[in-house]
Design a protein around this motif. Sequence first.
Motif, PDB file in Angstrom:
ATOM      1  N   LYS A 207       0.838  -1.210   0.000  1.00  0.00           N
ATOM      2  CA  LYS A 207       0.000   0.000   0.000  1.00  0.00           C
ATOM      3  C   LYS A 207       0.865   1.249   0.000  1.00  0.00           C
ATOM      4  CE  LYS A 207      -3.361   2.512   2.900  1.00  0.00           C
ATOM      5  NZ  LYS A 207      -4.170   2.474   4.151  1.00  0.00           N
ATOM      6  N   TYR A 208       1.878   1.307   0.833  1.00  0.00           N
ATOM      7  CA  TYR A 208       2.695   2.509   0.961  1.00  0.00           C
ATOM      8  C   TYR A 208       3.907   2.487   0.020  1.00  0.00           C
ATOM      9  CZ  TYR A 208      -0.088   3.823   5.029  1.00  0.00           C
ATOM     10  OH  TYR A 208      -1.134   4.186   5.843  1.00  0.00           O
ATOM     11  N   SER A 209       4.263   1.333  -0.514  1.00  0.00           N
ATOM     12  CA  SER A 209       5.362   1.226  -1.496  1.00  0.00           C
ATOM     13  C   SER A 209       4.878   0.351  -2.652  1.00  0.00           C
ATOM     14  CB  SER A 209       6.600   0.618  -0.842  1.00  0.00           C
ATOM     15  OG  SER A 209       7.646   0.518  -1.758  1.00  0.00           O
ATOM     16  N   PRO A 210       4.058   0.924  -3.537  1.00  0.00           N
ATOM     17  CA  PRO A 210       3.384   0.112  -4.568  1.00  0.00           C
ATOM     18  C   PRO A 210       4.259  -0.272  -5.768  1.00  0.00           C
ATOM     19  CG  PRO A 210       2.733   2.408  -4.757  1.00  0.00           C
ATOM     20  CD  PRO A 210       3.643   2.336  -3.583  1.00  0.00           C
ATOM     21  N   SER A 211       5.539   0.144  -5.750  1.00  0.00           N
ATOM     22  CA  SER A 211       6.367  -0.163  -6.926  1.00  0.00           C
ATOM     23  C   SER A 211       6.643  -1.665  -7.072  1.00  0.00           C
ATOM     24  CB  SER A 211       7.691   0.601  -6.860  1.00  0.00           C
ATOM     25  OG  SER A 211       8.403   0.288  -5.679  1.00  0.00           O
ATOM     26  N   GLY A 212       6.514  -2.433  -5.981  1.00  0.00           N
ATOM     27  CA  GLY A 212       6.671  -3.900  -6.046  1.00  0.00           C
ATOM     28  C   GLY A 212       8.093  -4.342  -6.286  1.00  0.00           C
ATOM     29  N   GLY A 213       8.209  -5.619  -6.698  1.00  0.00           N
ATOM     30  CA  GLY A 213       9.531  -6.203  -6.930  1.00  0.00           C
ATOM     31  C   GLY A 213      10.128  -6.719  -5.636  1.00  0.00           C
ATOM     32  N   SER A 214      11.428  -6.829  -5.627  1.00  0.00           N
ATOM     33  CA  SER A 214      12.154  -7.299  -4.431  1.00  0.00           C
ATOM     34  C   SER A 214      12.449  -6.116  -3.522  1.00  0.00           C
ATOM     35  CB  SER A 214      13.454  -7.989  -4.848  1.00  0.00           C
ATOM     36  OG  SER A 214      13.177  -9.130  -5.639  1.00  0.00           O
ATOM     37  N   TYR A 215      12.149  -6.251  -2.250  1.00  0.00           N
ATOM     38  CA  TYR A 215      12.348  -5.188  -1.270  1.00  0.00           C
ATOM     39  C   TYR A 215      13.625  -5.446  -0.488  1.00  0.00           C
ATOM     40  CZ  TYR A 215       7.516  -3.830  -2.158  1.00  0.00           C
ATOM     41  OH  TYR A 215       6.347  -3.412  -2.765  1.00  0.00           O
ATOM     42  N   LYS A 216      14.430  -4.447  -0.381  1.00  0.00           N
ATOM     43  CA  LYS A 216      15.651  -4.527   0.418  1.00  0.00           C
ATOM     44  C   LYS A 216      15.369  -3.893   1.766  1.00  0.00           C
ATOM     45  CE  LYS A 216      20.581  -3.332   0.409  1.00  0.00           C
ATOM     46  NZ  LYS A 216      21.673  -2.658  -0.332  1.00  0.00           N
ATOM     47  N   MET A 217      15.430  -4.717   2.803  1.00  0.00           N
ATOM     48  CA  MET A 217      15.089  -4.223   4.137  1.00  0.00           C
ATOM     49  C   MET A 217      16.313  -3.550   4.792  1.00  0.00           C
ATOM     50  SD  MET A 217      12.665  -7.319   5.525  1.00  0.00           S
ATOM     51  CE  MET A 217      13.892  -8.606   5.254  1.00  0.00           C
ATOM     52  N   PRO A 218      16.005  -2.574   5.691  1.00  0.00           N
ATOM     53  CA  PRO A 218      14.654  -2.096   6.011  1.00  0.00           C
ATOM     54  C   PRO A 218      14.130  -1.136   4.954  1.00  0.00           C
ATOM     55  CG  PRO A 218      16.242  -0.828   7.255  1.00  0.00           C
ATOM     56  CD  PRO A 218      17.031  -1.860   6.504  1.00  0.00           C
ATOM     57  N   THR A 224       3.057  11.823   5.573  1.00  0.00           N
ATOM     58  CA  THR A 224       2.550  13.058   6.186  1.00  0.00           C
ATOM     59  C   THR A 224       1.353  12.746   7.077  1.00  0.00           C
ATOM     60  OG1 THR A 224       1.013  13.512   4.378  1.00  0.00           O
ATOM     61  CG2 THR A 224       3.267  14.327   4.126  1.00  0.00           C
ATOM     62  N   PRO A 225       0.940  13.693   7.956  1.00  0.00           N
ATOM     63  CA  PRO A 225      -0.231  13.465   8.803  1.00  0.00           C
ATOM     64  C   PRO A 225      -1.503  13.149   8.015  1.00  0.00           C
ATOM     65  CG  PRO A 225       0.998  15.336   9.622  1.00  0.00           C
ATOM     66  CD  PRO A 225       1.634  14.950   8.323  1.00  0.00           C
ATOM     67  N   SER A 226      -1.575  13.594   6.775  1.00  0.00           N
ATOM     68  CA  SER A 226      -2.761  13.302   5.964  1.00  0.00           C
ATOM     69  C   SER A 226      -2.669  11.950   5.268  1.00  0.00           C
ATOM     70  CB  SER A 226      -2.951  14.401   4.917  1.00  0.00           C
ATOM     71  OG  SER A 226      -1.821  14.461   4.051  1.00  0.00           O
ATOM     72  N   GLY A 227      -1.537  11.233   5.418  1.00  0.00           N
ATOM     73  CA  GLY A 227      -1.397   9.905   4.834  1.00  0.00           C
ATOM     74  C   GLY A 227      -0.668   9.881   3.502  1.00  0.00           C
ATOM     75  N   THR A 228      -0.116  10.988   3.049  1.00  0.00           N
ATOM     76  CA  THR A 228       0.594  11.045   1.778  1.00  0.00           C
ATOM     77  C   THR A 228       2.052  10.626   1.963  1.00  0.00           C
ATOM     78  OG1 THR A 228      -0.818  12.874   1.060  1.00  0.00           O
ATOM     79  CG2 THR A 228       1.234  12.519  -0.152  1.00  0.00           C
ATOM     80  N   VAL A 229       2.550   9.788   1.080  1.00  0.00           N
ATOM     81  CA  VAL A 229       3.936   9.334   1.153  1.00  0.00           C
ATOM     82  C   VAL A 229       4.858  10.437   0.641  1.00  0.00           C
ATOM     83  CG1 VAL A 229       5.601   7.647   0.295  1.00  0.00           C
ATOM     84  CG2 VAL A 229       3.292   6.901   0.903  1.00  0.00           C
ATOM     85  N   ARG A 230       5.856  10.765   1.431  1.00  0.00           N
ATOM     86  CA  ARG A 230       6.828  11.773   1.033  1.00  0.00           C
ATOM     87  C   ARG A 230       8.065  11.131   0.395  1.00  0.00           C
ATOM     88  NH1 ARG A 230       8.460  16.547   4.639  1.00  0.00           N
ATOM     89  NH2 ARG A 230       8.775  17.331   2.532  1.00  0.00           N
ATOM     90  N   THR A 231       8.523  10.078   0.958  1.00  0.00           N
ATOM     91  CA  THR A 231       9.691   9.371   0.387  1.00  0.00           C
ATOM     92  C   THR A 231       9.605   7.885   0.727  1.00  0.00           C
ATOM     93  OG1 THR A 231      12.092   9.370   0.188  1.00  0.00           O
ATOM     94  CG2 THR A 231      11.193   9.726   2.377  1.00  0.00           C
ATOM     95  N   ASP A 232      10.183   7.062  -0.145  1.00  0.00           N
ATOM     96  CA  ASP A 232      10.165   5.602   0.000  1.00  0.00           C
ATOM     97  C   ASP A 232      11.539   5.084  -0.387  1.00  0.00           C
ATOM     98  OD1 ASP A 232       9.753   2.880  -0.107  1.00  0.00           O
ATOM     99  OD2 ASP A 232       8.412   2.952  -1.853  1.00  0.00           O
ATOM    100  N   THR A 233      12.267   4.523   0.593  1.00  0.00           N
ATOM    101  CA  THR A 233      13.628   4.072   0.303  1.00  0.00           C
ATOM    102  C   THR A 233      13.653   2.853  -0.633  1.00  0.00           C
ATOM    103  OG1 THR A 233      13.668   2.670   2.293  1.00  0.00           O
ATOM    104  CG2 THR A 233      14.484   4.932   2.493  1.00  0.00           C
ATOM    105  N   HIS A 234      12.512   2.166  -0.809  1.00  0.00           N
ATOM    106  CA  HIS A 234      12.478   1.081  -1.780  1.00  0.00           C
ATOM    107  C   HIS A 234      12.661   1.649  -3.186  1.00  0.00           C
ATOM    108  CE1 HIS A 234      11.489  -2.596  -3.841  1.00  0.00           C
ATOM    109  NE2 HIS A 234      10.411  -2.035  -4.430  1.00  0.00           N
TER     110      HIS A 234
END
Length: 255
Positions: A207-218, A224-234
Amino acid sequence: MTSRILRPVRADRRAQPRSAAPLGARLPLVAAVVVAAGLTTACGPSSQPVGSAAQSTAGQTSSALPSATASASASTSAEASPSASASPSASTSAAPSSSPTPSRAKTGSAAPKPSRTSAAPAPARIPGPGYDSSADAQKQIDAALAAAKADGRMVLLDFGANWCGNCKAADKVFAQPQTAAILGASYHLVKIDIGGNSSANSALLRKYSPSGGSYKMPVLIVVTPSGTVRTDTHATGNPSLTSEGINSFLRQWAS
């Protein structure tokens, strides 16, 4: 011959008035009259009955005594105590007045508004290292978003696993004082376990990182407080998992 001469002398003596007295005998009488006249003039005739003059004089004397006594006692107390001679206005002006001003003391006047404080809110709670696989991640995210709306902080989602070495390295940096201070001041941190078989948590990651594929953790996602994603390290790649790298990342997305 001798009898003839004596008769005229006796006749002359009888002709003089009997009340006439010699000058030496009249002087005491004159002195007495003068003294009596002086006393009458000094006292004067009194039209009041006997005792009224004495009563009036006594009243005047008694009425004059309190004032004289008060004056004497006042002067004595003033000499004995230097502070007693200070005027009320001087003592009043010397003491600072703590009473409210008349304009504020009026009935029905609006109460003064409390001054706003510029103190920063208390730091947000930072969860300990590791990930709780039994926690309700959705409920935790909802609570973090509600708190962010109240205080303006961002929400940091940390998707990882307890067996992930990179996740453990990031936890050690989060525990350092400087990094913990940045986190507590600017973020509500939510740690979500994706190392197990929780389909709900995996759904939240997509939901918060919809690009999919293989995720490198973490996977670190700032929301934001309104639920908008500002950045995604994936999508952007993880920062260096050191205090310098993570602190720079946190400061960049804090506002």
